[in-house]
Motif scaffolding. Structure first.
Motif, PDB file in Angstrom:
ATOM      1  N   THR A 149     -28.245 -17.163   1.508  1.00  0.00           N
ATOM      2  CA  THR A 149     -28.619 -18.009   2.640  1.00  0.00           C
ATOM      3  C   THR A 149     -29.518 -17.332   3.578  1.00  0.00           C
ATOM      4  O   THR A 149     -29.528 -16.076   3.948  1.00  0.00           O
ATOM      5  N   LYS A 150     -30.134 -18.086   4.566  1.00  0.00           N
ATOM      6  CA  LYS A 150     -31.184 -17.273   5.422  1.00  0.00           C
ATOM      7  C   LYS A 150     -30.270 -16.277   6.242  1.00  0.00           C
ATOM      8  O   LYS A 150     -30.838 -15.408   6.767  1.00  0.00           O
ATOM      9  N   LEU A 151     -29.226 -17.016   6.948  1.00  0.00           N
ATOM     10  CA  LEU A 151     -28.465 -15.711   7.931  1.00  0.00           C
ATOM     11  C   LEU A 151     -27.911 -14.615   7.132  1.00  0.00           C
ATOM     12  O   LEU A 151     -28.258 -13.551   7.638  1.00  0.00           O
ATOM     13  N   ALA A 152     -27.618 -14.775   6.062  1.00  0.00           N
ATOM     14  CA  ALA A 152     -27.163 -13.497   4.960  1.00  0.00           C
ATOM     15  C   ALA A 152     -28.264 -12.730   4.922  1.00  0.00           C
ATOM     16  O   ALA A 152     -28.364 -11.461   5.111  1.00  0.00           O
ATOM     17  N   ALA A 153     -29.402 -13.096   4.596  1.00  0.00           N
ATOM     18  CA  ALA A 153     -30.615 -12.393   4.271  1.00  0.00           C
ATOM     19  C   ALA A 153     -31.231 -11.941   5.404  1.00  0.00           C
ATOM     20  O   ALA A 153     -31.564 -10.613   5.274  1.00  0.00           O
ATOM     21  N   GLU A 154     -31.195 -12.539   6.737  1.00  0.00           N
ATOM     22  CA  GLU A 154     -31.664 -11.832   7.765  1.00  0.00           C
ATOM     23  C   GLU A 154     -30.676 -10.733   8.319  1.00  0.00           C
ATOM     24  O   GLU A 154     -31.181  -9.659   8.713  1.00  0.00           O
ATOM     25  N   TYR A 155     -29.211 -10.732   8.041  1.00  0.00           N
ATOM     26  CA  TYR A 155     -28.326  -9.901   8.306  1.00  0.00           C
ATOM     27  C   TYR A 155     -28.602  -8.514   7.701  1.00  0.00           C
ATOM     28  O   TYR A 155     -28.709  -7.538   7.909  1.00  0.00           O
ATOM     29  N   ARG A 156     -28.882  -8.719   6.230  1.00  0.00           N
ATOM     30  CA  ARG A 156     -29.025  -7.823   5.282  1.00  0.00           C
ATOM     31  C   ARG A 156     -30.429  -6.979   5.814  1.00  0.00           C
ATOM     32  O   ARG A 156     -30.320  -5.861   5.445  1.00  0.00           O
ATOM     33  N   LEU A 213     -27.159   0.106  -0.725  1.00  0.00           N
ATOM     34  CA  LEU A 213     -25.765   0.000  -1.240  1.00  0.00           C
ATOM     35  C   LEU A 213     -25.418  -1.691  -1.669  1.00  0.00           C
ATOM     36  O   LEU A 213     -24.862  -1.769  -2.742  1.00  0.00           O
ATOM     37  N   ILE A 214     -25.980  -2.530  -0.691  1.00  0.00           N
ATOM     38  CA  ILE A 214     -25.973  -3.915  -0.887  1.00  0.00           C
ATOM     39  C   ILE A 214     -26.543  -4.141  -2.283  1.00  0.00           C
ATOM     40  O   ILE A 214     -26.032  -4.882  -3.139  1.00  0.00           O
ATOM     41  N   ILE A 215     -27.976  -3.660  -2.765  1.00  0.00           N
ATOM     42  CA  ILE A 215     -28.543  -3.899  -3.603  1.00  0.00           C
ATOM     43  C   ILE A 215     -27.907  -3.443  -5.061  1.00  0.00           C
ATOM     44  O   ILE A 215     -27.766  -4.274  -5.881  1.00  0.00           O
ATOM     45  N   ASP A 216     -27.194  -2.035  -4.917  1.00  0.00           N
ATOM     46  CA  ASP A 216     -26.611  -1.788  -5.965  1.00  0.00           C
ATOM     47  C   ASP A 216     -25.350  -2.742  -6.117  1.00  0.00           C
ATOM     48  O   ASP A 216     -24.926  -2.898  -7.549  1.00  0.00           O
ATOM     49  N   ALA A 217     -24.630  -3.018  -5.205  1.00  0.00           N
ATOM     50  CA  ALA A 217     -23.427  -3.870  -5.441  1.00  0.00           C
ATOM     51  C   ALA A 217     -23.862  -5.392  -5.870  1.00  0.00           C
ATOM     52  O   ALA A 217     -23.210  -5.782  -7.024  1.00  0.00           O
ATOM     53  N   ILE A 225     -25.473 -17.338  -8.546  1.00  0.00           N
ATOM     54  CA  ILE A 225     -24.623 -16.768  -7.198  1.00  0.00           C
ATOM     55  C   ILE A 225     -25.456 -16.972  -6.374  1.00  0.00           C
ATOM     56  O   ILE A 225     -26.629 -16.731  -6.065  1.00  0.00           O
ATOM     57  N   VAL A 226     -24.461 -17.673  -5.332  1.00  0.00           N
ATOM     58  CA  VAL A 226     -25.149 -17.887  -3.850  1.00  0.00           C
ATOM     59  C   VAL A 226     -24.456 -16.827  -3.003  1.00  0.00           C
ATOM     60  O   VAL A 226     -23.127 -17.001  -2.506  1.00  0.00           O
ATOM     61  N   ILE A 227     -25.112 -15.926  -2.172  1.00  0.00           N
ATOM     62  CA  ILE A 227     -24.602 -14.968  -1.232  1.00  0.00           C
ATOM     63  C   ILE A 227     -24.515 -15.980   0.065  1.00  0.00           C
ATOM     64  O   ILE A 227     -25.612 -16.090   0.705  1.00  0.00           O
ATOM     65  N   GLU A 228     -23.442 -16.063   0.684  1.00  0.00           N
ATOM     66  CA  GLU A 228     -23.373 -17.122   1.817  1.00  0.00           C
ATOM     67  C   GLU A 228     -23.168 -16.007   3.239  1.00  0.00           C
ATOM     68  O   GLU A 228     -23.884 -16.491   4.278  1.00  0.00           O
TER      69      GLU A 228
END
Length: 103
Positions: free
Chosen positions: A15-22, A32-36, A95-98
């Motif tokens: 989602t846009k908010l998840a991508a911006e936070y990441r 770490l997020i990419i690995d997970a 998979i959708v990361i919210e």
């Protein structure tokens, strides 16, 4: 003959908010997020932790009453988590990361 799910690696969207936070997190945490997420994308089934490196990540339903609903993936020894759903489509499961959080 019944249609079967395509297998891993699963398509992934944020989602846009998840991508911006990441993207605002430090490089070490983004790695770490990419690995997970890579571990999740290549798993046999995104809602089960079999065949996952459970030393790095763990998975559980967001609500125990909805085992096929949203799930939480913990990473960085529990310092971070992301909430995701898996859309069961035969042609293109995804998979959708919210939401994502790291402390």
């Amino acid at each position: 003959m019944s249609a079967e799910f395509t297998g891993p690696p699963w398509a992934t969207d944020w989602t846009k908010l998840a991508a911006e936070y990441r993207d605002a997190l430090p490089t070490r945490v983004r790695d770490l997020i990419i690995d997970a997420v890579t571990e999740l994308k290549t798993s046999r089934h995104p809602y089960r932790d079999d065949h996952l490196d459970t030393a790095k990540i763990s998975i559980e339903p967001a609500r125990s009453t909805e085992p096929r609903g949203a799930h939480i993936l913990y990473f960085d020894y529990g310092h971070g988590w992301l909430r995701y759903t898996f859309t069961h489509r035969t042609a293109d499961p995804q998979i959708v990361i919210e939401r994502i959080f790291w402390q």
